[in-house]
Write a protein that holds these residues in place. Structure first.
Motif, mmCIF file in Angstrom:
data_model
loop_
_atom_site.group_PDB
_atom_site.id
_atom_site.type_symbol
_atom_site.label_atom_id
_atom_site.label_comp_id
_atom_site.label_asym_id
_atom_site.label_seq_id
_atom_site.Cartn_x
_atom_site.Cartn_y
_atom_site.Cartn_z
ATOM 1 N N GLU A 179 7.206 65.055 -19.432
ATOM 2 C CA GLU A 179 5.775 65.126 -19.688
ATOM 3 C C GLU A 179 4.969 65.128 -18.395
ATOM 4 O OE1 GLU A 179 2.392 62.507 -22.029
ATOM 5 O OE2 GLU A 179 4.372 61.645 -21.692
ATOM 6 N N LEU A 180 3.936 65.956 -18.362
ATOM 7 C CA LEU A 180 3.009 65.966 -17.236
ATOM 8 C C LEU A 180 1.875 65.005 -17.538
ATOM 9 C CD1 LEU A 180 2.745 69.782 -16.507
ATOM 10 C CD2 LEU A 180 4.069 68.068 -15.275
ATOM 11 N N GLU A 230 6.377 67.523 -7.091
ATOM 12 C CA GLU A 230 5.773 68.764 -7.551
ATOM 13 C C GLU A 230 4.469 68.469 -8.289
ATOM 14 O OE1 GLU A 230 8.857 72.025 -8.644
ATOM 15 O OE2 GLU A 230 9.516 70.126 -9.533
ATOM 16 N N THR A 231 3.531 69.395 -8.181
ATOM 17 C CA THR A 231 2.222 69.212 -8.797
ATOM 18 C C THR A 231 1.854 70.421 -9.642
ATOM 19 O OG1 THR A 231 1.082 70.187 -6.913
ATOM 20 C CG2 THR A 231 1.388 67.795 -6.880
ATOM 21 N N LEU A 232 0.942 70.188 -10.570
ATOM 22 C CA LEU A 232 0.308 71.254 -11.331
ATOM 23 C C LEU A 232 -1.186 71.028 -11.197
ATOM 24 C CD1 LEU A 232 0.463 73.617 -13.396
ATOM 25 C CD2 LEU A 232 0.240 71.876 -15.170
ATOM 26 N N VAL A 247 1.240 65.456 -12.364
ATOM 27 C CA VAL A 247 2.616 65.279 -11.888
ATOM 28 C C VAL A 247 3.480 64.908 -13.085
ATOM 29 C CG1 VAL A 247 1.915 64.553 -9.564
ATOM 30 C CG2 VAL A 247 2.294 62.827 -11.333
ATOM 31 N N ARG A 248 4.779 64.971 -12.893
ATOM 32 C CA ARG A 248 5.685 64.519 -13.953
ATOM 33 C C ARG A 248 5.572 63.005 -14.098
ATOM 34 N NH1 ARG A 248 8.916 68.596 -11.610
ATOM 35 N NH2 ARG A 248 9.267 70.251 -13.130
ATOM 36 N N ARG A 249 5.710 62.536 -15.325
ATOM 37 C CA ARG A 249 5.594 61.098 -15.597
ATOM 38 C C ARG A 249 6.526 60.293 -14.696
ATOM 39 N NH1 ARG A 249 3.093 58.080 -18.823
ATOM 40 N NH2 ARG A 249 2.484 59.641 -20.342
ATOM 41 N N GLY A 250 7.721 60.785 -14.458
ATOM 42 C CA GLY A 250 8.685 60.075 -13.623
ATOM 43 C C GLY A 250 8.286 59.995 -12.154
ATOM 44 N N ASP A 251 7.361 60.847 -11.734
ATOM 45 C CA ASP A 251 6.891 60.856 -10.342
ATOM 46 C C ASP A 251 5.561 60.133 -10.171
ATOM 47 O OD1 ASP A 251 9.061 62.373 -9.463
ATOM 48 O OD2 ASP A 251 8.019 64.277 -9.797
ATOM 49 N N LEU A 252 4.988 59.615 -11.254
ATOM 50 C CA LEU A 252 3.635 59.067 -11.207
ATOM 51 C C LEU A 252 3.498 57.910 -10.222
ATOM 52 C CD1 LEU A 252 0.772 59.224 -12.301
ATOM 53 C CD2 LEU A 252 1.485 57.726 -14.183
ATOM 54 N N VAL A 253 4.402 56.958 -10.266
ATOM 55 C CA VAL A 253 4.299 55.795 -9.376
ATOM 56 C C VAL A 253 4.425 56.234 -7.921
ATOM 57 C CG1 VAL A 253 5.377 53.610 -8.696
ATOM 58 C CG2 VAL A 253 5.058 54.153 -11.124
ATOM 59 N N ALA A 254 5.405 57.077 -7.634
ATOM 60 C CA ALA A 254 5.594 57.552 -6.256
ATOM 61 C C ALA A 254 4.381 58.347 -5.790
ATOM 62 C CB ALA A 254 6.856 58.402 -6.163
ATOM 63 N N ALA A 255 3.776 59.119 -6.678
ATOM 64 C CA ALA A 255 2.592 59.900 -6.320
ATOM 65 C C ALA A 255 1.415 58.986 -5.999
ATOM 66 C CB ALA A 255 2.238 60.853 -7.453
ATOM 67 N N ARG A 256 1.233 57.941 -6.787
ATOM 68 C CA ARG A 256 0.146 56.995 -6.519
ATOM 69 C C ARG A 256 0.340 56.295 -5.172
ATOM 70 N NH1 ARG A 256 -0.236 54.446 -12.578
ATOM 71 N NH2 ARG A 256 -1.632 56.040 -13.440
ATOM 72 N N VAL A 257 1.575 55.908 -4.881
ATOM 73 C CA VAL A 257 1.876 55.253 -3.606
ATOM 74 C C VAL A 257 1.603 56.212 -2.453
ATOM 75 C CG1 VAL A 257 3.758 54.330 -2.183
ATOM 76 C CG2 VAL A 257 3.531 53.616 -4.571
#
Length: 79
Positions: A7-8, A33-35, A59-69
């Protein structure tokens, strides 16, 4: 984005394509990766009125925490 069934989710929004490019560049340098979806109205003069010109970054749900950091670290480095 490459094919992965995940999920995005919306990470953030930016006012204008230039700010969105900076954010996506930071994320992609971390391998995230981003959309990008924008609300730009067609025309010769780019400006923001009531959300027009707003760019949403997903971003993908699994990348959300890393993206925020990654964004927090980038913003902390700018000050």
């Amino acid at each position: 984005m490459t094919e992965r069934n995940e999920e995005l989710v919306e990470l953030t929004s930016a006012q204008g394509a230039e700010f969105a490019k900076i954010i996506t560049g930071v994320l992609e340098s971390e391998g995230i990766e981003t959309l990008v979806k924008d609300q730009m109205a067609g025309g010769a003069l780019p400006f923001t009125v009531d959300g027009m010109g707003e760019v949403r970054i997903y971003v993908r749900r699994g990348d959300l925490v890393a993206a925020r950091v990654a964004l927090r670290e980038y913003e902390a480095g700018e000050e």
